[in-house]
Design a protein around this motif. Sequence first.
Motif, short mmCIF file in Angstrom:
data_model
loop_
_atom_site.label_atom_id
_atom_site.label_comp_id
_atom_site.label_asym_id
_atom_site.label_seq_id
_atom_site.Cartn_x
_atom_site.Cartn_y
_atom_site.Cartn_z
N GLU A 62 56.27 84.92 -7.69
CA GLU A 62 56.07 83.48 -7.83
C GLU A 62 55.69 82.93 -6.47
OE1 GLU A 62 58.35 79.47 -9.45
OE2 GLU A 62 59.37 81.40 -9.42
N GLN A 63 54.44 82.49 -6.35
CA GLN A 63 53.91 82.07 -5.05
C GLN A 63 54.12 83.20 -4.04
OE1 GLN A 63 51.97 79.44 -4.79
NE2 GLN A 63 52.37 79.09 -6.96
N ALA A 64 54.83 82.96 -2.94
CA ALA A 64 55.04 84.01 -1.95
C ALA A 64 56.36 84.74 -2.16
CB ALA A 64 54.99 83.42 -0.54
N ALA A 65 57.11 84.37 -3.19
CA ALA A 65 58.44 84.94 -3.41
C ALA A 65 58.37 86.16 -4.33
CB ALA A 65 59.36 83.89 -3.99
N LEU A 66 59.13 87.19 -3.95
CA LEU A 66 59.22 88.41 -4.75
C LEU A 66 60.67 88.63 -5.15
CD1 LEU A 66 57.03 90.74 -2.50
CD2 LEU A 66 56.37 89.87 -4.75
N HIS A 67 60.90 88.89 -6.43
CA HIS A 67 62.25 89.16 -6.93
C HIS A 67 62.22 90.45 -7.73
CE1 HIS A 67 63.36 85.08 -5.76
NE2 HIS A 67 62.30 84.65 -6.41
N THR A 68 62.94 91.47 -7.25
CA THR A 68 63.00 92.74 -7.97
C THR A 68 64.03 92.62 -9.10
OG1 THR A 68 62.43 93.98 -5.97
CG2 THR A 68 63.42 95.22 -7.78
N LEU A 69 63.57 92.73 -10.33
CA LEU A 69 64.45 92.59 -11.49
C LEU A 69 65.10 93.91 -11.87
CD1 LEU A 69 62.23 90.30 -13.74
CD2 LEU A 69 63.87 89.64 -11.96
N ALA A 70 64.42 95.01 -11.63
CA ALA A 70 64.95 96.34 -11.96
C ALA A 70 64.17 97.38 -11.18
CB ALA A 70 64.87 96.62 -13.45
N SER A 71 64.86 98.44 -10.81
CA SER A 71 64.21 99.50 -10.05
C SER A 71 64.86 100.83 -10.36
CB SER A 71 64.33 99.21 -8.54
OG SER A 71 63.74 100.24 -7.78
N ARG A 72 64.05 101.87 -10.43
CA ARG A 72 64.53 103.23 -10.64
C ARG A 72 63.80 104.16 -9.67
NH1 ARG A 72 67.54 100.70 -13.18
NH2 ARG A 72 68.45 101.07 -15.25
N VAL A 73 64.55 105.00 -8.97
CA VAL A 73 63.97 105.97 -8.04
C VAL A 73 64.61 107.33 -8.27
CG1 VAL A 73 63.58 106.60 -5.63
CG2 VAL A 73 63.58 104.18 -6.29
N ALA A 74 63.80 108.35 -8.47
CA ALA A 74 64.28 109.72 -8.63
C ALA A 74 63.55 110.58 -7.61
CB ALA A 74 64.02 110.24 -10.04
N VAL A 75 64.31 111.23 -6.73
CA VAL A 75 63.69 112.05 -5.68
C VAL A 75 63.58 113.48 -6.19
CG1 VAL A 75 63.83 112.85 -3.31
CG2 VAL A 75 64.63 110.56 -3.90
N ASP A 76 62.40 113.83 -6.64
CA ASP A 76 62.12 115.18 -7.15
C ASP A 76 60.62 115.36 -7.16
OD1 ASP A 76 61.78 117.58 -8.48
OD2 ASP A 76 63.41 117.20 -9.90
N ALA A 77 60.11 116.13 -6.21
CA ALA A 77 58.66 116.29 -6.05
C ALA A 77 58.02 117.02 -7.22
CB ALA A 77 58.37 117.03 -4.75
N ARG A 78 58.84 117.65 -8.09
CA ARG A 78 58.27 118.43 -9.19
C ARG A 78 58.52 117.79 -10.55
NH1 ARG A 78 59.59 124.77 -7.57
NH2 ARG A 78 58.58 124.72 -5.51
N ALA A 79 59.05 116.56 -10.57
CA ALA A 79 59.41 115.95 -11.85
C ALA A 79 58.71 114.62 -12.10
CB ALA A 79 60.92 115.77 -11.91
N HIS A 80 57.62 114.37 -11.39
CA HIS A 80 56.93 113.09 -11.57
C HIS A 80 56.60 112.83 -13.04
CE1 HIS A 80 56.12 114.09 -7.32
NE2 HIS A 80 56.10 112.79 -7.13
N ASN A 81 56.02 113.80 -13.70
CA ASN A 81 55.55 113.61 -15.06
C ASN A 81 56.69 113.42 -16.05
OD1 ASN A 81 53.18 113.50 -16.74
ND2 ASN A 81 53.82 115.45 -17.64
N GLU A 82 57.83 114.06 -15.77
CA GLU A 82 58.95 114.01 -16.71
C GLU A 82 59.75 112.71 -16.61
OE1 GLU A 82 58.24 116.52 -14.76
OE2 GLU A 82 57.83 118.19 -16.10
N VAL A 83 59.83 112.12 -15.44
CA VAL A 83 60.76 111.01 -15.26
C VAL A 83 60.12 109.63 -15.16
CG1 VAL A 83 62.39 112.55 -14.10
CG2 VAL A 83 60.84 111.15 -12.73
N LEU A 84 58.83 109.55 -14.86
CA LEU A 84 58.24 108.24 -14.58
C LEU A 84 58.28 107.30 -15.78
CD1 LEU A 84 56.91 106.28 -12.69
CD2 LEU A 84 54.68 107.31 -13.23
N THR A 85 57.76 107.73 -16.92
CA THR A 85 57.75 106.84 -18.09
C THR A 85 59.16 106.46 -18.53
OG1 THR A 85 55.59 107.64 -18.85
CG2 THR A 85 57.02 106.59 -20.49
N PRO A 86 60.13 107.40 -18.60
CA PRO A 86 61.51 106.98 -18.91
C PRO A 86 62.06 105.96 -17.90
CG PRO A 86 61.29 109.33 -19.22
CD PRO A 86 60.02 108.87 -18.59
N GLN A 87 61.68 106.09 -16.63
CA GLN A 87 62.12 105.12 -15.63
C GLN A 87 61.55 103.74 -15.93
OE1 GLN A 87 62.74 107.92 -11.64
NE2 GLN A 87 61.13 106.42 -11.69
#
Length: 220
Positions: free
Chosen positions: A21-46
């Motif tokens: 909103e204008q210059a303001a940013l509000h993170t409503l939800a976030s998911r981070v999984a550290v796994d260089a080999r699981a991008h395809n498996e976890v991104l959409t569920p996140q």
Amino acid sequence: MLVLAVDTATPAVTAGLVELEQAALHTLASRVAVDARAHNEVLTPQILACLETAGRSRTELDAVVVGTGPGPFTGLRVGMATAAAFGDALGLPVHGVCSLDAIAADAWREIPDAAAELLVVTDARRREVYWARYRSAGRVDGPGVCKPNDLDAGEATVIAGSASHVDLFDLPVLPVETPSPAGLVACAAADLLAGRAPGALEPLYLRRPDAVERSYQAVR
């Protein structure tokens, strides 16, 4: 404006919902999984988990922002393909931003000195790093890829990025390692607020993929 942000340019698979909103940013939800080999498996569920956590539906999204790297070929294309698929299915604009720029956007909030110069480095594998330099006005050099010993820190006064590489440089370290949803959206905020149409999604590989097709000659 409700924005879906994703990044798979680093070993951290990141997804989030950010309200702009204008210059303001509000993170409503976030998911981070550290796994260089699981991008395809976890991104959409996140992504689906973020929507559920925020109590929003896919039809409420106004835009998608995706990190375009630099990053490894396999991981990077997962995030970009997923972002493009969401955009196509929902009729949303998909804005690509440099993932190093997103790290810099977060890191800059930790810098009290407006005259500082920031160096951002991430893991490029093959004992190399992706890098870029920033001042308050934005990126002034890069992105590039090279071995850490070949990277001249120049006039950098602080560094952010991969925890396994920032200590290779004699600089104060800022606690920002990977792109956040808010950092990604910050890089596209001006275009989003102005309603500008995004350009074509172009991945920043900076070098050839690790896996290449082999050619064979007939044995006579």
